[in-house]
Design a protein around this motif. Sequence first.
Motif, mmCIF file in Angstrom:
data_model
loop_
_atom_site.group_PDB
_atom_site.id
_atom_site.type_symbol
_atom_site.label_atom_id
_atom_site.label_comp_id
_atom_site.label_asym_id
_atom_site.label_seq_id
_atom_site.Cartn_x
_atom_site.Cartn_y
_atom_site.Cartn_z
ATOM 1 N N TRP A 268 0.837 -1.209 0.000
ATOM 2 C CA TRP A 268 0.000 0.000 0.000
ATOM 3 C C TRP A 268 0.867 1.253 0.000
ATOM 4 O O TRP A 268 0.612 2.192 -0.758
ATOM 5 C CB TRP A 268 -0.934 -0.002 1.204
ATOM 6 N N ALA A 269 1.894 1.277 0.832
ATOM 7 C CA ALA A 269 2.745 2.477 0.932
ATOM 8 C C ALA A 269 3.485 2.753 -0.366
ATOM 9 O O ALA A 269 3.720 3.915 -0.728
ATOM 10 C CB ALA A 269 3.731 2.321 2.081
ATOM 11 N N SER A 270 3.852 1.711 -1.102
ATOM 12 C CA SER A 270 4.590 1.919 -2.352
ATOM 13 C C SER A 270 3.739 2.625 -3.389
ATOM 14 O O SER A 270 4.267 3.278 -4.307
ATOM 15 C CB SER A 270 5.093 0.584 -2.908
ATOM 16 N N ARG A 271 2.420 2.526 -3.263
ATOM 17 C CA ARG A 271 1.520 3.205 -4.189
ATOM 18 C C ARG A 271 1.017 4.531 -3.626
ATOM 19 O O ARG A 271 0.703 5.449 -4.377
ATOM 20 C CB ARG A 271 0.351 2.276 -4.541
ATOM 21 N N ARG A 272 0.985 4.613 -2.299
ATOM 22 C CA ARG A 272 0.546 5.868 -1.665
ATOM 23 C C ARG A 272 1.647 6.911 -1.691
ATOM 24 O O ARG A 272 1.396 8.100 -1.885
ATOM 25 C CB ARG A 272 0.126 5.591 -0.220
ATOM 26 N N TRP A 273 2.898 6.480 -1.473
ATOM 27 C CA TRP A 273 4.042 7.402 -1.473
ATOM 28 C C TRP A 273 5.105 6.871 -2.433
ATOM 29 O O TRP A 273 6.208 6.478 -2.006
ATOM 30 C CB TRP A 273 4.611 7.525 -0.054
ATOM 31 N N PRO A 274 4.807 6.827 -3.722
ATOM 32 C CA PRO A 274 5.716 6.180 -4.682
ATOM 33 C C PRO A 274 7.097 6.810 -4.743
ATOM 34 O O PRO A 274 8.077 6.116 -5.046
ATOM 35 C CB PRO A 274 4.972 6.321 -6.019
ATOM 36 N N ASP A 275 7.205 8.105 -4.466
ATOM 37 C CA ASP A 275 8.509 8.770 -4.568
ATOM 38 C C ASP A 275 9.543 8.129 -3.652
ATOM 39 O O ASP A 275 10.736 8.111 -3.968
ATOM 40 C CB ASP A 275 8.385 10.256 -4.243
ATOM 41 N N LYS A 276 9.097 7.615 -2.514
ATOM 42 C CA LYS A 276 10.030 7.003 -1.577
ATOM 43 C C LYS A 276 10.612 5.696 -2.120
ATOM 44 O O LYS A 276 11.693 5.275 -1.711
ATOM 45 C CB LYS A 276 9.331 6.724 -0.244
ATOM 46 N N PHE A 277 9.877 5.057 -3.023
ATOM 47 C CA PHE A 277 10.242 3.721 -3.482
ATOM 48 C C PHE A 277 10.762 3.688 -4.924
ATOM 49 O O PHE A 277 11.187 2.635 -5.394
ATOM 50 C CB PHE A 277 9.023 2.795 -3.393
ATOM 51 N N THR A 278 10.711 4.828 -5.615
ATOM 52 C CA THR A 278 10.957 4.846 -7.058
ATOM 53 C C THR A 278 12.269 4.186 -7.451
ATOM 54 O O THR A 278 12.326 3.375 -8.388
ATOM 55 C CB THR A 278 10.923 6.289 -7.588
ATOM 56 N N ALA A 279 13.349 4.521 -6.747
ATOM 57 C CA ALA A 279 14.670 4.018 -7.141
ATOM 58 C C ALA A 279 14.715 2.503 -7.140
ATOM 59 O O ALA A 279 15.263 1.884 -8.062
ATOM 60 C CB ALA A 279 15.735 4.582 -6.209
ATOM 61 N N GLU A 280 14.123 1.873 -6.133
ATOM 62 C CA GLU A 280 14.164 0.418 -6.049
ATOM 63 C C GLU A 280 13.122 -0.228 -6.954
ATOM 64 O O GLU A 280 13.377 -1.271 -7.557
ATOM 65 C CB GLU A 280 13.973 -0.033 -4.603
ATOM 66 N N LEU A 281 11.941 0.382 -7.072
ATOM 67 C CA LEU A 281 10.907 -0.192 -7.924
ATOM 68 C C LEU A 281 11.355 -0.244 -9.380
ATOM 69 O O LEU A 281 11.018 -1.171 -10.121
ATOM 70 C CB LEU A 281 9.615 0.630 -7.819
#
Length: 242
Positions: free
Chosen positions: A152-165
């Motif tokens: 859920w968090a990866s879609r709610r706050w995608p900027d935090k996860f972008t590099a790894e996604l």
Amino acid sequence: MDYLTVLEADYRRLVQVTSGDLTARVPTCPEWTVDDLVNHVAHVYLHKAAVMRLNAMPRPWPPAPTGETPSQLLQRGYAEMSAEFVARAGESAAATWFEPDQTVGFWRRRMAQETVIHRIDAELAMGVPSEPIPADLALDGIDEVLRIMLAWASRRWPDKFTAELSKGDGSVLVIDRWLVSWNSSGVSISDEGTEIGDGDVSGSAEAVLRWLWRRADDSAVQLAGDSAKVRQMQELLRVATQ
């Protein structure tokens, strides 16, 4: 699950373990001493008590110092939070950061999981044997980490996860009984983890939960498949649980 019972047990263990030298470093939170850890948990409890009273996030936060020691603050925080839990049904309204669930029940679960992880931190810091995690609490914790803090968090706050996604288009891992896939859009979770993925993380529920939270190293679980995909997942988890 009776979250309040397991919460109380882990709170009492945390108090017991931290009754000694509060200057010890916390290896799983290297910037903290045990004193800092106790202070953190105390303010988490006080914050949740305030959230339930107000049905809103308290502002400003944290409150002004009262002169209490961290241990005294922890005792008061737990008492205030517990009183709010006892006074309210699980389905009662309470503001949370998880938009799909705005209830007291969310905080019962979150505080039970928060407390078990931090009592492990205290045990590691003080060099004492770690109490086991009940299997049902561990399974519930795995579900919470994967579904809420990661997917859920990866879609709610995608900027935090972008590099790894961006490294994982089409990646799939089987973590215990959960099927975890990710691409540049975010992480998806299914509880039908029988499908073959790029890699596999298995072990007891307790071991997997500790691994997800970085409270145990790779030796605690069984890793198979593409090690690069496992490392990508560990980085995603680092972002999700920091």
